[in-house]
Design a protein around this motif. Sequence first.
Motif, PDB file in Angstrom:
ATOM      1  N   MET A   1       0.655  -1.005  -0.017  1.00 56.78           N
ATOM      2  CA  MET A   1      -0.028   0.062  -0.069  1.00 56.78           C
ATOM      3  C   MET A   1       0.855   1.217   0.199  1.00 56.78           C
ATOM      4  O   MET A   1       0.513   2.351  -0.416  1.00 56.78           O
ATOM      5  N   PHE A   2       2.183   1.353   0.386  1.00 60.00           N
ATOM      6  CA  PHE A   2       2.983   2.366   0.711  1.00 60.00           C
ATOM      7  C   PHE A   2       3.434   2.760  -1.039  1.00 60.00           C
ATOM      8  O   PHE A   2       3.544   3.948  -1.260  1.00 60.00           O
ATOM      9  N   ARG A   3       3.781   1.533  -1.732  1.00 59.22           N
ATOM     10  CA  ARG A   3       4.158   1.793  -3.013  1.00 59.22           C
ATOM     11  C   ARG A   3       3.032   2.299  -4.044  1.00 59.22           C
ATOM     12  O   ARG A   3       3.293   3.073  -4.706  1.00 59.22           O
ATOM     13  N   THR A   4       1.716   1.825  -3.521  1.00 60.72           N
ATOM     14  CA  THR A   4       0.501   2.305  -4.230  1.00 60.72           C
ATOM     15  C   THR A   4       0.420   3.785  -4.406  1.00 60.72           C
ATOM     16  O   THR A   4      -0.097   4.440  -5.498  1.00 60.72           O
ATOM     17  N   VAL A   5       0.722   4.487  -3.158  1.00 64.25           N
ATOM     18  CA  VAL A   5       0.389   6.042  -3.097  1.00 64.25           C
ATOM     19  C   VAL A   5       1.732   6.719  -3.153  1.00 64.25           C
ATOM     20  O   VAL A   5       1.744   7.910  -2.868  1.00 64.25           O
ATOM     21  N   GLY A   6       3.148   6.170  -3.604  1.00 63.20           N
ATOM     22  CA  GLY A   6       4.302   6.656  -3.782  1.00 63.20           C
ATOM     23  C   GLY A   6       4.630   7.084  -2.450  1.00 63.20           C
ATOM     24  O   GLY A   6       5.496   8.022  -2.172  1.00 63.20           O
ATOM     25  N   ASP A   7       4.499   6.515  -1.192  1.00 63.56           N
ATOM     26  CA  ASP A   7       4.844   6.668   0.146  1.00 63.56           C
ATOM     27  C   ASP A   7       5.987   5.758   0.352  1.00 63.56           C
ATOM     28  O   ASP A   7       6.240   4.821  -0.476  1.00 63.56           O
ATOM     29  N   VAL A   8       6.593   6.017   1.491  1.00 62.28           N
ATOM     30  CA  VAL A   8       7.675   4.961   1.917  1.00 62.28           C
ATOM     31  C   VAL A   8       7.315   4.426   3.375  1.00 62.28           C
ATOM     32  O   VAL A   8       6.666   5.250   4.036  1.00 62.28           O
ATOM     33  N   ASP A   9       7.510   3.389   3.676  1.00 64.88           N
ATOM     34  CA  ASP A   9       7.395   2.788   5.062  1.00 64.88           C
ATOM     35  C   ASP A   9       8.543   3.096   6.313  1.00 64.88           C
ATOM     36  O   ASP A   9       8.136   2.810   7.327  1.00 64.88           O
ATOM     37  N   THR A  10       9.431   3.283   5.600  1.00 68.44           N
ATOM     38  CA  THR A  10      10.907   3.439   6.548  1.00 68.44           C
ATOM     39  C   THR A  10      11.734   4.402   5.637  1.00 68.44           C
ATOM     40  O   THR A  10      11.907   4.544   4.439  1.00 68.44           O
ATOM     41  N   ALA A  11      12.338   5.439   6.523  1.00 70.18           N
ATOM     42  CA  ALA A  11      12.965   6.458   6.168  1.00 70.18           C
ATOM     43  C   ALA A  11      14.190   6.855   7.228  1.00 70.18           C
ATOM     44  O   ALA A  11      14.082   6.565   8.382  1.00 70.18           O
ATOM     45  N   ALA A  12      15.069   7.608   6.566  1.00 73.70           N
ATOM     46  CA  ALA A  12      16.241   8.026   7.418  1.00 73.70           C
ATOM     47  C   ALA A  12      16.483   9.507   6.700  1.00 73.70           C
ATOM     48  O   ALA A  12      16.708   9.381   5.433  1.00 73.70           O
ATOM     49  N   VAL A  13      17.277  10.189   7.413  1.00 70.08           N
ATOM     50  CA  VAL A  13      17.452  11.716   7.295  1.00 70.08           C
ATOM     51  C   VAL A  13      18.708  12.061   7.935  1.00 70.08           C
ATOM     52  O   VAL A  13      18.910  11.676   9.123  1.00 70.08           O
ATOM     53  N   LEU A  14      19.555  12.388   6.905  1.00 73.05           N
ATOM     54  CA  LEU A  14      20.859  13.351   7.629  1.00 73.05           C
ATOM     55  C   LEU A  14      20.590  14.747   7.779  1.00 73.05           C
ATOM     56  O   LEU A  14      20.237  15.524   6.498  1.00 73.05           O
ATOM     57  N   LEU A  15      20.695  15.651   8.637  1.00 70.54           N
ATOM     58  CA  LEU A  15      20.307  16.890   8.962  1.00 70.54           C
ATOM     59  C   LEU A  15      21.486  17.661   9.222  1.00 70.54           C
ATOM     60  O   LEU A  15      22.262  17.277  10.329  1.00 70.54           O
TER      61      LEU A  15
END
Length: 347
Positions: free
Chosen positions: A199-213
Amino acid sequence: MRIGLIGTGRIGSFHAGVLARHPEVDALVVADTDRDRAALLARRTGARAVPDAAGVFAAGVDAVVIASATAAHAELIGRAARAGLPAFCEKPIALDLPGTLDALRAVGRAGTVLQLGFMRRFDAGYGAARAAVRSGALGRLHTVRTVTMDPAPPPAAYLPLSGGLYRDCLVHDFDMVRWVTGREVTEVYAVGSDAGPAMFRTVGDVDTAAVLLTLDDGTLATASATRCNGAGYDVRMELAGERDQITVGLDARTPLTSAEPHGPSAPAGPWPGFLERFAPAYEAELDAFVRVARGELPNPCDGREAWRALLIAEACELSRRERRPVTVEEVAKEAGGDPGHDPSATP
């Protein structure tokens, strides 16, 4: 005080219970697009149910709490501003920057108060971390890490309305990085994975993320989130400086199991979700709003704070899509404006 509450879903129902118990709230008026749900909540809390949001504004309330579906937030904020009413709104103000900017400008023109629902600002652990950083107890801060992990994905119908993992979930972490450190985020590099439920791929979203700020003083921060943490609800923040390091969110219910032979085992009752973990913070933020509306307290989280956190989330989405570092300034310029400063806000 007479408080109007618009939206009686999960968080709205929680807010209704808090407001119904508040010693300064004499009357509570509730409304929802689901009239039966609003009526049921009214019976349970002693509130008065009205057919719709218009009924709330017509009921002579002194302030408004907005806990409706996100798509209605900006319009309701504008309506409260035109009515001259202080408003509390769950994040986000809108799902995009233009809508957010329009709502904030409406508040600015009216000169009213808008407090945003970043409840972690009222959590005891985050407050203690902020005090430690500001006092210099940690020395020069060099590393910040945040983690937000939901125990299970939300319903599939929620995802298209959520704004995505960065705007819906990690925006709290971005707000905490700013609030605790007192610094601004200047650049982000974000990646995400949609390898979980389809369902995440269907709406163009991700289920897991990481960010360097990167912060404006050179401090580095990482923020990670997932919708699929089966061990339980896990929200933490680590701050490391040249003198000491501390962590927020580490307690007997943190869903962590040590791999060390003599380390702690899994908790018997891990946190099941955000309402349980942050219940005292939710109560404290609404108490603050009542005091703000009564003119007894400066606004602890005005709309501009939400704007800055959303700018970071937008920069993350752009970074993920284009696979490159993105400055927050780039996104702010593209948005075409600045909402200005809320004179009721805490400096």
